[in-house]
Motif scaffolding. Structure first.
Motif, PDB file in Angstrom:
ATOM      1  N   GLN A 114     -39.641 -20.049 -30.965  1.00 45.25           N
ATOM      2  CA  GLN A 114     -38.749 -21.132 -30.582  1.00 45.25           C
ATOM      3  C   GLN A 114     -37.497 -21.088 -31.456  1.00 45.25           C
ATOM      4  O   GLN A 114     -37.553 -20.761 -32.645  1.00 45.25           O
TER       5      GLN A 114
ATOM      6  N   GLN B  50     -35.798 -24.671 -27.977  1.00 46.18           N
ATOM      7  CA  GLN B  50     -35.923 -23.877 -26.757  1.00 46.18           C
ATOM      8  C   GLN B  50     -36.545 -22.525 -27.080  1.00 46.18           C
ATOM      9  O   GLN B  50     -36.357 -21.984 -28.180  1.00 46.18           O
ATOM     10  N   ASN B  51     -37.268 -21.968 -26.099  1.00 46.83           N
ATOM     11  CA  ASN B  51     -37.775 -20.613 -26.256  1.00 46.83           C
ATOM     12  C   ASN B  51     -36.635 -19.646 -26.531  1.00 46.83           C
ATOM     13  O   ASN B  51     -35.551 -19.761 -25.970  1.00 46.83           O
TER      14      ASN B  51
ATOM     15  N   MET C 116     -34.632 -16.741 -25.736  1.00 49.89           N
ATOM     16  CA  MET C 116     -34.469 -16.103 -24.444  1.00 49.89           C
ATOM     17  C   MET C 116     -33.234 -15.217 -24.444  1.00 49.89           C
ATOM     18  O   MET C 116     -32.356 -15.341 -25.314  1.00 49.89           O
TER      19      MET C 116
ATOM     20  N   ASP D 241     -42.281 -26.991 -19.671  1.00 48.98           N
ATOM     21  CA  ASP D 241     -43.208 -26.211 -18.870  1.00 48.98           C
ATOM     22  C   ASP D 241     -44.004 -25.241 -19.742  1.00 48.98           C
ATOM     23  O   ASP D 241     -43.668 -24.988 -20.902  1.00 48.98           O
TER      24      ASP D 241
ATOM     25  N   GLY E  81     -37.272 -13.237 -23.391  1.00 56.15           N
ATOM     26  CA  GLY E  81     -37.931 -14.534 -23.236  1.00 56.15           C
ATOM     27  C   GLY E  81     -39.392 -14.448 -23.665  1.00 56.15           C
ATOM     28  O   GLY E  81     -40.075 -13.454 -23.475  1.00 56.15           O
TER      29      GLY E  81
ATOM     30  N   GLN F 122     -26.193 -23.268 -21.244  1.00 61.84           N
ATOM     31  CA  GLN F 122     -26.643 -22.313 -20.244  1.00 61.84           C
ATOM     32  C   GLN F 122     -25.698 -22.403 -19.045  1.00 61.84           C
ATOM     33  O   GLN F 122     -25.820 -23.258 -18.186  1.00 61.84           O
TER      34      GLN F 122
ATOM     35  N   GLY G 123     -44.239 -21.987 -19.508  1.00 63.88           N
ATOM     36  CA  GLY G 123     -43.543 -20.766 -19.890  1.00 63.88           C
ATOM     37  C   GLY G 123     -42.188 -20.998 -20.514  1.00 63.88           C
ATOM     38  O   GLY G 123     -41.585 -20.072 -21.072  1.00 63.88           O
ATOM     39  N   HIS G 124     -41.660 -22.216 -20.425  1.00 62.38           N
ATOM     40  CA  HIS G 124     -40.314 -22.463 -20.950  1.00 62.38           C
ATOM     41  C   HIS G 124     -40.222 -23.898 -21.467  1.00 62.38           C
ATOM     42  O   HIS G 124     -40.259 -24.852 -20.703  1.00 62.38           O
ATOM     43  N   SER G 125     -40.104 -24.024 -22.769  1.00 65.56           N
ATOM     44  CA  SER G 125     -39.954 -25.333 -23.393  1.00 65.56           C
ATOM     45  C   SER G 125     -38.512 -25.496 -23.866  1.00 65.56           C
ATOM     46  O   SER G 125     -37.982 -24.648 -24.585  1.00 65.56           O
ATOM     47  N   TYR G 126     -37.860 -26.571 -23.438  1.00 68.54           N
ATOM     48  CA  TYR G 126     -36.484 -26.861 -23.819  1.00 68.54           C
ATOM     49  C   TYR G 126     -36.371 -28.379 -23.903  1.00 68.54           C
ATOM     50  O   TYR G 126     -36.272 -29.052 -22.883  1.00 68.54           O
TER      51      TYR G 126
ATOM     52  N   ALA H 234     -43.023 -16.155 -23.301  1.00 70.62           N
ATOM     53  CA  ALA H 234     -43.911 -17.058 -22.574  1.00 70.62           C
ATOM     54  C   ALA H 234     -45.114 -17.346 -23.457  1.00 70.62           C
ATOM     55  O   ALA H 234     -45.813 -16.444 -23.889  1.00 70.62           O
TER      56      ALA H 234
END
Length: 535
Positions: free
Chosen positions: A275, A198-199, A201, A106, A33, A250, A108-111, A35
């Motif tokens: 991304q 999305q990041n 991960m 967010d 992941g 997910q 730390g996590h973009s989706y 960040a």
């Protein structure tokens, strides 16, 4: 074939299954992941239709909310992307008051789910995204209202653009519609795109819960295929399709774009700045002066509800991935769901399903124990044969087969029920693991979530105890001390494995063992009356 060897066979198959899962994960590693600073909601395909690069742009502060009975969406009016989606019917954590957040933006996590118009007269260009105008900052699907339409508008060079987000009651399918009204003197050329960002991960799974997080798609000749973040980094996907979709998954949840175009669309992936992107470009549309055209795509953003997903798009229900034993897992899930609709409790439904499965296998189980008893009776003759023939293996094999034929004994008769039970076990494992209905579903007492492991390990310990009883009750021909120790250790090994399995699966195996003990007792009593002793 004696019971201990059957148990060993189960163990070997079971461990092989786990090793295969781990090998598969190790052979397809996911990047860790990332960040980083959240980029804008306006990331679009790397180049517009005219070949010009699209630049990044910061998220605006003009956000609106759209609420239904099942969804709470946040939309950035800079481009009109959906940057947050809360699933109101699903808790974020067990007994949490906060809803599960599927899409997020967010730090730390973009989706996010993005869509726009590119092309010569597109409003998503190398210079940036269009700031859409909207009449309010909050919209709610009211009681008695089945559909809510939220229009956002933009005007440029005599052309009016309206992006409408359409939501419906009790639905996770969101329609995004572009209307282009061309009142200029020149034709307008536009192309709609819709993508998920999305990041990059890792999958977040484990040995006992090998979940998948990444991309997937469906196209003309591909009903369903995963395309992981690692695949995206290795090679950009570029497919033309007349029907299909692009998704990110997910575990229990999925987000997918489905183009609603009459002509072929292009399905693509790419990675940029940590991304991963997967999306569709619909065909270029020309809007002649004085006319209006509409372009539409559907976004599924929600849990893996098979019936609703199948009604939304062909093959979208296949994102409920049952693996290679889908032809067993799918009917098992359907039967389990039917039972649950009657008894309400999912744990009770699993128990009833276990009785049905083991009841259907009873003739094979009876044949298994009858074969074991007959093999036990033949042991003195087999031992005398070994002493008489010594190391002459070929003759020994021939005379053994003649003895089996004469006594009407199938030396492999005890294996068939075990070989049938293992695929059912593995298929049920996938059915339970992929069923969002079991997420946070309680049984009774201390079992508050059948999709999670037993917090006090009571079910695994009971399962191990019943396996030990089955082993003690079963006839044995093993005399080698080392083999005896291995067989004695089997229940301990299985108990250790099951400590970390979903409690719903352990419940199935525990009840299956209890049914086995009952069937064993009844079958052995019947055999004793016929003069076939198991011990």
């Amino acid at each position: 074939m004696d019971s201990q060897r059957n148990i060993l066979l189960i163990a070997l198959l079971f461990v092989s299954f786990l090793l295969f899962q781990q090998w598969n994960a190790d052979s397809n590693p996911q990047p860790q992941g990332v960040a980083q600073q959240v980029t804008h909601s306006g990331d679009v395909p790397s180049h517009s239709a005219d070949g010009q690069p699209i630049t990044d742009q910061s998220t605006s502060n003009n956000l609106i909310t759209i609420n239904t009975d099942v969804l709470a969406l946040t939309v950035d009016t800079l481009g009109g992307d959906i940057i947050e989606a809360k699933l109101l019917a699903y808790d974020n954590e067990l007994e949490s008051e906060d809803p599960f957040v599927l899409l997020k933006n967010d730090q730390g996590h973009s989706y996010t789910a993005q869509s726009g118009l590119i092309g010569a007269q597109g409003i998503d260009t190398a210079a940036g995204r269009a700031q859409l105008q909207v009449s309010a900052d909050s919209f709610t699907l009211e009681d008695g209202q089945d559909e809510l339409r939220v229009p956002m508008t933009y005007e440029q060079d005599g052309i009016s653009y309206t992006k409408t987000i359409i939501v419906k009651r009790n639905s996770y399918a969101v329609d995004v519609e572009y209307s282009i009204n061309n009142q200029s003197e020149q034709p307008a050329s536009v192309q709609m795109y819709a993508q998920l960002k999305q990041n990059l991960m890792d999958d977040g799974g484990s040995l006992t819960m090998p979940t998948y997080r990444g991309g997937a798609y469906s196209a003309d000749n591909v009903k369903y295929k995963k395309y992981s973040f690692d695949d995206m980094q290795d090679k950009n996907l570029n497919l033309d399709m007349n029907q299909g979709w692009a998704a990110m998954m997910q575990h229990y949840f999925v987000t997918a774009w489905i183009p609603r175009a009459e002509q072929a669309s292009n399905l693509y992936t790419r990675t940029s700045n940590g991304q991963g992107y997967i999306g569709v470009r619909m065909p270029t549309t020309t809007v002649v002066p004085g006319s209006e055209e509409s372009l539409t795509a559907t976004l599924w953003v929600g849990p893996k509800l098979q019936d609703q997903m199948a009604a939304t798009a062909n093959n979208l229900n296949l994102t409920v991935d049952y693996g290679w034993l889908w032809f067993i897992a799918s009917p098992l899930h359907s039967l389990l769901s039917f039972i649950q609709s009657i008894v309400v409790n999912w744990g009770l439904a699993i128990i009833i399903l276990t009785f049905i499965v083991r009841g259907a296998m009873y003739p094979l189980t009876k044949a298994q124990y009858t074969s074991m008893a007959k093999m036990r009776m033949l042991q003195p003759k087999l031992q005398a044969m070994r002493e008489r023939l010594g190391d002459d293996r070929q003759r020994m094999s021939q005379e053994m087969m003649e003895l089996y034929k004469k006594e009407k004994v199938n030396p492999l008769g005890g294996c068939l029920p075990i070989l049938l039970q293992m695929p059912i076990f593995i298929a049920l494992y996938w059915a339970l693991m992929e069923s969002v209905e079991l997420r946070h579903a309680p049984f009774f007492g201390w079992i508050h979530d059948l999709s999670a492991q037993d917090p006090f390990y009571i079910l695994p310990l009971l399962m191990g105890a019943t396996m030990f009883l089955i082993q003690k009750m079963s006839p044995t021909t093993v005399t080698d001390p080392m083999q005896q120790k291995i067989m004695t250790f089997m229940p301990v090994m299985f108990t250790f494995f099951f400590l970390f399995f979903p409690s719903g699966l352990v419940l199935y195996w525990l009840v299956s063992n209890i049914v086995t003990l009952i069937q064993q007792t009844l079958i052995y009593r019947s055999l004793e009356k016929k003069g076939l002793h198991s011990k």
